[in-house]
Scaffold this motif. Structure first.
Motif, PDB file in Angstrom:
ATOM      1  N   TYR A 135     -33.609  -7.463  21.843  1.00 40.79           N
ATOM      2  CA  TYR A 135     -33.001  -8.765  21.571  1.00 40.79           C
ATOM      3  C   TYR A 135     -33.513  -9.687  20.959  1.00 40.79           C
ATOM      4  N   ALA A 136     -34.925  -9.464  20.757  1.00 41.65           N
ATOM      5  CA  ALA A 136     -36.020 -10.583  19.585  1.00 41.65           C
ATOM      6  C   ALA A 136     -35.025 -10.386  18.221  1.00 41.65           C
ATOM      7  N   ARG A 137     -34.661  -9.205  17.998  1.00 42.74           N
ATOM      8  CA  ARG A 137     -34.129  -8.789  16.129  1.00 42.74           C
ATOM      9  C   ARG A 137     -32.807  -9.352  16.812  1.00 42.74           C
ATOM     10  N   ARG A 167     -30.863 -11.450  19.164  1.00 40.40           N
ATOM     11  CA  ARG A 167     -30.569 -12.531  20.127  1.00 40.40           C
ATOM     12  C   ARG A 167     -28.898 -14.123  19.344  1.00 40.40           C
ATOM     13  N   ASN A 168     -29.961 -14.005  18.438  1.00 39.48           N
ATOM     14  CA  ASN A 168     -29.111 -15.056  17.570  1.00 39.48           C
ATOM     15  C   ASN A 168     -27.418 -15.136  17.054  1.00 39.48           C
ATOM     16  N   GLN A 170     -41.594 -10.849  24.375  1.00 42.42           N
ATOM     17  CA  GLN A 170     -41.767 -12.349  24.823  1.00 42.42           C
ATOM     18  C   GLN A 170     -40.884 -13.068  24.302  1.00 42.42           C
ATOM     19  N   LYS A 171     -40.167 -13.023  23.174  1.00 39.43           N
ATOM     20  CA  LYS A 171     -38.580 -14.042  23.516  1.00 39.43           C
ATOM     21  C   LYS A 171     -37.321 -13.700  24.213  1.00 39.43           C
ATOM     22  N   PHE A 172     -37.387 -12.620  24.806  1.00 41.55           N
ATOM     23  CA  PHE A 172     -36.555 -12.694  26.190  1.00 41.55           C
ATOM     24  C   PHE A 172     -37.314 -13.738  26.765  1.00 41.55           C
ATOM     25  N   GLN A 198     -38.851 -15.391  27.362  1.00 39.54           N
ATOM     26  CA  GLN A 198     -38.806 -16.815  26.300  1.00 39.54           C
ATOM     27  C   GLN A 198     -37.753 -17.608  26.932  1.00 39.54           C
ATOM     28  N   GLU A 199     -36.858 -16.686  26.971  1.00 42.38           N
ATOM     29  CA  GLU A 199     -35.848 -17.828  27.225  1.00 42.38           C
ATOM     30  C   GLU A 199     -35.838 -17.549  29.023  1.00 42.38           C
ATOM     31  N   TRP A 254     -37.229 -20.613  29.592  1.00 37.28           N
ATOM     32  CA  TRP A 254     -37.042 -22.393  29.164  1.00 37.28           C
ATOM     33  C   TRP A 254     -35.146 -22.879  29.978  1.00 37.28           C
ATOM     34  N   ARG A 273     -44.748 -23.301  26.415  1.00 39.42           N
ATOM     35  CA  ARG A 273     -44.548 -21.473  26.406  1.00 39.42           C
ATOM     36  C   ARG A 273     -46.098 -21.545  26.324  1.00 39.42           C
TER      37      ARG A 273
END
Length: 399
Positions: free
Chosen positions: A28-30, A32-33, A75-77, A79-80, A83, A382
């Motif tokens: 996901y971190a890699r 997601r964008n 962490q990135k997932f 955080q979303e 959000w 965050r």
């Protein structure tokens, strides 16, 4: 348009959650964008419609990520997911922003009806006939599927505002009418953020190079975009109001009213609460003065039926969807106080307030802890996520 799964029931949402769980970390971190297009999106969860109706809860989704990967790797997932709670809290603390949006929308819809040139540009945009690479495909996907990748939403909104020079309120309304995960907080505040009026003076600008890179070259609107726009002007943010307290639960039997903002009754009710009657309300058509897409209305009502069915089996009751105007009579007929999960700022809350019926509000611990922290920008919020996780101890669903 290739179909992607957006289940309107808890069982389907749990399957989607389990299927994506292995990719909540580095994948996901890699990825997601990146939006490789319908049917090829392996690195985004597509859980937003289920989360929006709490067919699965934020705690269950974060708990799954923690169990599978740990906080650092996911962490990135994580955080979303937070959000969404941040946006909810931001609007709960500043409800005037939503009312200001609805007032501005009414004015812009009146302009749309009166101005033939504006109406023609608007129709070209929503029907995907602008000739702008990417934008027209996203307009079609939104209309046919009811969902867009988050990066595509940002590009679409930026092009709508700064290249097509259409009112942001009309774009936000169009999203709200068509998105399966349409949500007053996330939608209103995200469009404000793109326009540069949420973080004032800092618009999000769609750039052709960025679109080409993150769509894998599917789209490259080089020379078609305004990449040096001025931000929109807007008044300062309204003052923060204290979060109103949740209700004390009445003694004795109660009637439980479910709605589209929270359809996880299994984890909702306080211990010892005696539920003697059950019903549900869904008013997706009033999310906009122009109603909503049939796809959206159908999805909402399927989700409500699933929530009522699960609640009915848990409580041993029959629960049906009622029209808004029937709720007061239903409550009076049972002679019971009505309890319900909190409806955040938005159209469902407005419809329920309009009933003039005393309602006892159940606020989840997740919301009680997260919402009051949304006083500044997300980066400040965050910093509190690790502490929130430690305090709430979210866990993966057991069933």
């Amino acid at each position: 348009m290739m179909n992607e799964e957006f289940p309107a029931d808890r069982a389907g949402a749990l399957r989607l959650l389990a299927d994506f769980a292995p990719r909540m970390g580095a994948d996901y971190a890699r990825g997601r964008n990146s939006d490789p297009g319908p049917g090829r999106r392996r690195d985004v969860s597509r859980l937003s419609p289920a989360l929006r109706h709490r067919l699965v809860t934020e705690a269950e989704v974060v708990g799954t990520a923690l169990a599978m990967h740990g906080e650092a790797a996911a962490q990135k997932f994580i955080q979303e997911v937070f959000w969404r709670s941040y946006w909810k809290g931001f609007l709960e603390l500043r409800p005037a922003l939503y009312q200001d949006y609805r007032t501005a929308l009414d004015a812009d819809l009146a302009r749309l009806d009166a101005d033939a040139a504006l109406r023609a540009r608007y129709q070209s945009a929503i029907s995907g006939r602008t000739g702008i690479e990417g934008f027209d495909a996203w307009a079609t996907e939104l209309r046919e599927v009811g969902w867009l990748h988050n990066h595509a939403r940002m590009w679409f909104a930026s092009i709508w505002i700064f290249t097509l020079r259409l009112p942001w309120t009309l774009g936000a309304d169009h999203f709200l009418r068509h998105l399966l995960d349409g949500d007053a907080a996330s939608n209103t505040l995200s469009w404000r953020w793109v326009a540069g009026i949420q973080t004032q003076g800092k618009p999000y600008v769609a750039r052709a190079e960025n679109i080409a890179r993150f769509t894998g070259g599917r789209f490259n609107p080089a020379g078609q975009l305004d990449e040096n726009p001025l931000p929109l002007e807007a008044p300062p943010l309204p003052p923060i109001r204290p979060l109103p307290p949740a209700s004390a639960m009445p003694a004795g039997p109660v009637a439980l009213l479910l709605h589209e903002d929270d359809l996880h009754p299994e984890g909702l009710l306080p211990p010892g609460l005696q539920v003697a009657a059950l019903a549900g309300i869904a008013v997706p058509e009033v999310r906009s003065p122009r109603g909503c897409a049939p796809l959206v209305a159908r999805h909402v009502r399927q989700a409500l039926a699933d929530g009522l069915g699960r609640a009915g089996r848990q409580l041993g009751l029959q629960g049906d969807e009622l029209a808004a105007e029937a709720i007061t009579g239903w409550a009076a007929g049972h002679g019971l106080p009505v309890v319900m999960p909190q409806a955040p700022v938005g159209w469902t809350a407005d419809a329920l307030i309009g009933l003039g019926l005393p309602l006892h509000i159940i606020r989840r611990d997740w919301d009680q802890r997260c919402w009051p922290l949304a006083t500044q920008g997300f980066f400040k919020f965050r910093e509190r996520i690790s502490g929130l996780i430690a305090a709430m101890q979210p866990s993966a669903p057991s069933a």
